[in-house]
Design a protein around this motif. Sequence first.
Motif, PDB file in Angstrom:
ATOM      1  N   ALA A 170       1.036  -1.138   0.113  1.00  9.20           N
ATOM      2  CA  ALA A 170      -0.023  -0.445   0.567  1.00  9.20           C
ATOM      3  C   ALA A 170       1.004   0.855  -0.361  1.00  9.20           C
ATOM      4  N   PRO A 171       0.767   2.201  -0.824  1.00  9.50           N
ATOM      5  CA  PRO A 171       1.188   3.426  -0.874  1.00  9.50           C
ATOM      6  C   PRO A 171       1.271   4.544   0.152  1.00  9.50           C
ATOM      7  N   LEU A 172       2.413   5.150   1.337  1.00  6.79           N
ATOM      8  CA  LEU A 172       2.528   5.335   2.289  1.00  6.79           C
ATOM      9  C   LEU A 172       2.981   7.125   1.772  1.00  6.79           C
ATOM     10  N   ASP A 173       4.164   7.321   1.295  1.00 12.57           N
ATOM     11  CA  ASP A 173       4.905   8.317   0.484  1.00 12.57           C
ATOM     12  C   ASP A 173       5.749   8.062  -1.171  1.00 12.57           C
ATOM     13  N   LEU A 174       4.497   8.728  -1.814  1.00  8.95           N
ATOM     14  CA  LEU A 174       5.251   9.139  -3.194  1.00  8.95           C
ATOM     15  C   LEU A 174       5.658   9.652  -3.436  1.00  8.95           C
ATOM     16  N   GLU A 175       5.818  10.675  -2.731  1.00  6.30           N
ATOM     17  CA  GLU A 175       6.026  11.801  -3.628  1.00  6.30           C
ATOM     18  C   GLU A 175       7.208  12.708  -2.638  1.00  6.30           C
ATOM     19  N   THR A 176       7.781  12.153  -1.280  1.00  2.32           N
ATOM     20  CA  THR A 176       8.698  13.451  -0.966  1.00  2.32           C
ATOM     21  C   THR A 176       9.951  13.247  -1.681  1.00  2.32           C
ATOM     22  N   PHE A 177      10.304  11.827  -1.608  1.00  3.35           N
ATOM     23  CA  PHE A 177      12.098  11.568  -1.744  1.00  3.35           C
ATOM     24  C   PHE A 177      11.888  10.872  -3.382  1.00  3.35           C
ATOM     25  N   ARG A 178      13.052  10.621  -4.242  1.00  2.00           N
ATOM     26  CA  ARG A 178      13.513  10.482  -5.203  1.00  2.00           C
ATOM     27  C   ARG A 178      13.158   8.935  -5.344  1.00  2.00           C
ATOM     28  N   TRP A 179      12.508   7.925  -4.229  1.00  3.61           N
ATOM     29  CA  TRP A 179      12.117   7.171  -4.437  1.00  3.61           C
ATOM     30  C   TRP A 179      10.856   7.022  -3.583  1.00  3.61           C
ATOM     31  N   LYS A 180      10.061   5.292  -3.690  1.00  6.26           N
ATOM     32  CA  LYS A 180       8.618   5.435  -2.593  1.00  6.26           C
ATOM     33  C   LYS A 180       8.421   4.185  -1.740  1.00  6.26           C
ATOM     34  N   VAL A 181       7.908   6.000  -1.152  1.00 10.78           N
ATOM     35  CA  VAL A 181       7.731   4.074   0.879  1.00 10.78           C
ATOM     36  C   VAL A 181       6.304   4.189   0.183  1.00 10.78           C
ATOM     37  N   LEU A 182       6.774   3.040   0.835  1.00 11.98           N
ATOM     38  CA  LEU A 182       5.137   1.736   0.882  1.00 11.98           C
ATOM     39  C   LEU A 182       5.527   0.956   2.059  1.00 11.98           C
ATOM     40  N   ARG A 183       3.905   0.643   2.526  1.00 13.85           N
ATOM     41  CA  ARG A 183       3.692  -0.390   3.294  1.00 13.85           C
ATOM     42  C   ARG A 183       3.518  -2.281   2.619  1.00 13.85           C
ATOM     43  N   ASP A 184       4.112  -2.597   3.759  1.00 18.17           N
ATOM     44  CA  ASP A 184       3.787  -4.081   2.865  1.00 18.17           C
ATOM     45  C   ASP A 184       2.750  -5.102   3.529  1.00 18.17           C
ATOM     46  N   PRO A 185       2.087  -6.122   3.103  1.00 23.01           N
ATOM     47  CA  PRO A 185       0.493  -6.368   3.144  1.00 23.01           C
ATOM     48  C   PRO A 185       0.323  -6.422   5.229  1.00 23.01           C
ATOM     49  N   GLU A 186       1.443  -6.455   5.925  1.00 22.66           N
ATOM     50  CA  GLU A 186       1.621  -6.278   7.355  1.00 22.66           C
ATOM     51  C   GLU A 186       1.143  -4.709   8.550  1.00 22.66           C
ATOM     52  N   GLY A 187       2.303  -3.936   6.859  1.00 17.17           N
ATOM     53  CA  GLY A 187       1.954  -2.381   7.443  1.00 17.17           C
ATOM     54  C   GLY A 187       3.183  -2.134   7.634  1.00 17.17           C
ATOM     55  N   GLY A 188       4.297  -3.412   7.159  1.00 14.28           N
ATOM     56  CA  GLY A 188       6.256  -2.488   7.831  1.00 14.28           C
ATOM     57  C   GLY A 188       6.081  -1.926   6.527  1.00 14.28           C
ATOM     58  N   GLU A 189       6.984  -0.502   6.584  1.00 14.47           N
ATOM     59  CA  GLU A 189       7.336   0.572   5.228  1.00 14.47           C
ATOM     60  C   GLU A 189       8.372  -0.601   4.732  1.00 14.47           C
ATOM     61  N   LEU A 190       8.649  -0.402   3.918  1.00 16.03           N
ATOM     62  CA  LEU A 190       9.926  -0.747   2.801  1.00 16.03           C
ATOM     63  C   LEU A 190       9.595   0.408   1.820  1.00 16.03           C
ATOM     64  N   CYS A 191      10.915   0.777   1.352  1.00 12.45           N
ATOM     65  CA  CYS A 191      11.071   1.469   0.369  1.00 12.45           C
ATOM     66  C   CYS A 191      11.382   1.047  -0.638  1.00 12.45           C
ATOM     67  N   VAL A 192      11.122   1.564  -2.418  1.00 11.80           N
ATOM     68  CA  VAL A 192      11.345   0.896  -3.883  1.00 11.80           C
ATOM     69  C   VAL A 192      11.944   1.815  -4.413  1.00 11.80           C
ATOM     70  N   PHE A 193      12.937   1.765  -5.064  1.00 11.37           N
ATOM     71  CA  PHE A 193      14.227   2.607  -6.289  1.00 11.37           C
ATOM     72  C   PHE A 193      13.324   1.974  -7.817  1.00 11.37           C
ATOM     73  N   GLU A 194      12.787   2.531  -8.227  1.00 12.85           N
ATOM     74  CA  GLU A 194      12.838   2.151  -9.872  1.00 12.85           C
ATOM     75  C   GLU A 194      13.758   2.698 -10.686  1.00 12.85           C
ATOM     76  N   ARG A 195      13.954   1.685 -11.013  1.00  7.40           N
ATOM     77  CA  ARG A 195      14.967   1.392 -12.110  1.00  7.40           C
ATOM     78  C   ARG A 195      15.037   0.739 -13.268  1.00  7.40           C
ATOM     79  N   ASP A 196      15.656   0.898 -14.283  1.00 11.49           N
ATOM     80  CA  ASP A 196      16.356   0.385 -15.722  1.00 11.49           C
ATOM     81  C   ASP A 196      17.087   0.774 -16.703  1.00 11.49           C
ATOM     82  N   PRO A 197      17.442  -0.591 -16.480  1.00  6.78           N
ATOM     83  CA  PRO A 197      17.132  -2.053 -16.306  1.00  6.78           C
ATOM     84  C   PRO A 197      17.171  -2.321 -15.247  1.00  6.78           C
ATOM     85  N   VAL A 198      16.234  -3.393 -14.692  1.00  5.11           N
ATOM     86  CA  VAL A 198      16.161  -4.186 -12.850  1.00  5.11           C
ATOM     87  C   VAL A 198      17.232  -4.106 -12.834  1.00  5.11           C
TER      88      VAL A 198
END
Length: 223
Positions: A83-111
Motif C-alpha cells: 500500500a502507498p505511504l509516501d510517493l512524492e517526498t523522496f526520489r524513492w517510493k515509500v510503501l507498506r507491506d501487507p502487514e503494515g511494515g515500511e519498505l522503500c522502492v527504487f525504480e530502475r531501468d534496467p532492473v
Amino acid sequence: MSAATYKDLCIDAVDAPRLARFWAEVLHREVDRDDADLTRLTGPTERHTVWVNRVPEAVTVKQRVHLDVHAASVDDVLSAGAAPLDLETFRWKVLRDPEGGELCVFERDPVPDERLYEIGVDSADPERIATWWADVLGSTVAIDDADGSASVRVPGAPFESFVFSRVPEPKTVKNRIHWDVDTADVGLLVGDGARILREPDDDVSWTVLADPEGNEFCAFVEA
C-alpha cells in the motif's frame, strides 16, 4: 579477520505464508517451505534465504529495520500487495507491506537481477553503529555528507549494504526484521560489544544477541 559473516534474513509476520508470498514476488525468490509458523524463501545461494516467522504481535510502530528494493515500477510492488505511504517526498517510493511494515522502492531501468538493494536501519548514532558492524563483518564505512547516514558493505550478501540513518526516536519494541550471522565463536561478538539475549537451549541451536543499539540478530556457530 572478521568476527562474523552474513548468513540470511528473517522477517516477523502475523500471517507468515501471506507475507512470504508478497516478499517472494517482490524479491524474486521461491517459496521453498510454506506453513503457518515458519516459511522459507530461497534463491541462487544459501545467503539469499529469507525466513518469515509467525509472531503474535502486529505492527504498532514504525519499523527500525526495513528493506529497500529495486523494481521497474512502484506499481509492480503495489500489485503484489503493498500500500502507498509516501510517493512524492523522496526520489524513492515509500510503501507498506501487507502487514503494515515500511519498505522503500527504487525504480530502475534496467532492473538489477538482485531485487534486494539495501537494508535500512534507524539509528541514534549512525557512524558509531556502522563502524561496529563494519568491524564485525570485516568491512568499511561510507558516510553520506548530505544526510549523515552511514553505510556498510556486507561481504558475500545478496544486497549492497546496511544503511544506518539517524532518527530522534528510541527503539521501543523488538525489530520485525533482523539478520543472522555465522561465527566461529559467539564470544568474539560479545567481546566486540554485543549483548546476549538468549543462549542456545533445547528449542534453538543459535544465540540471540543485540548490537550496541539494541538491534537483535542471531549468531550460528560454524561447525
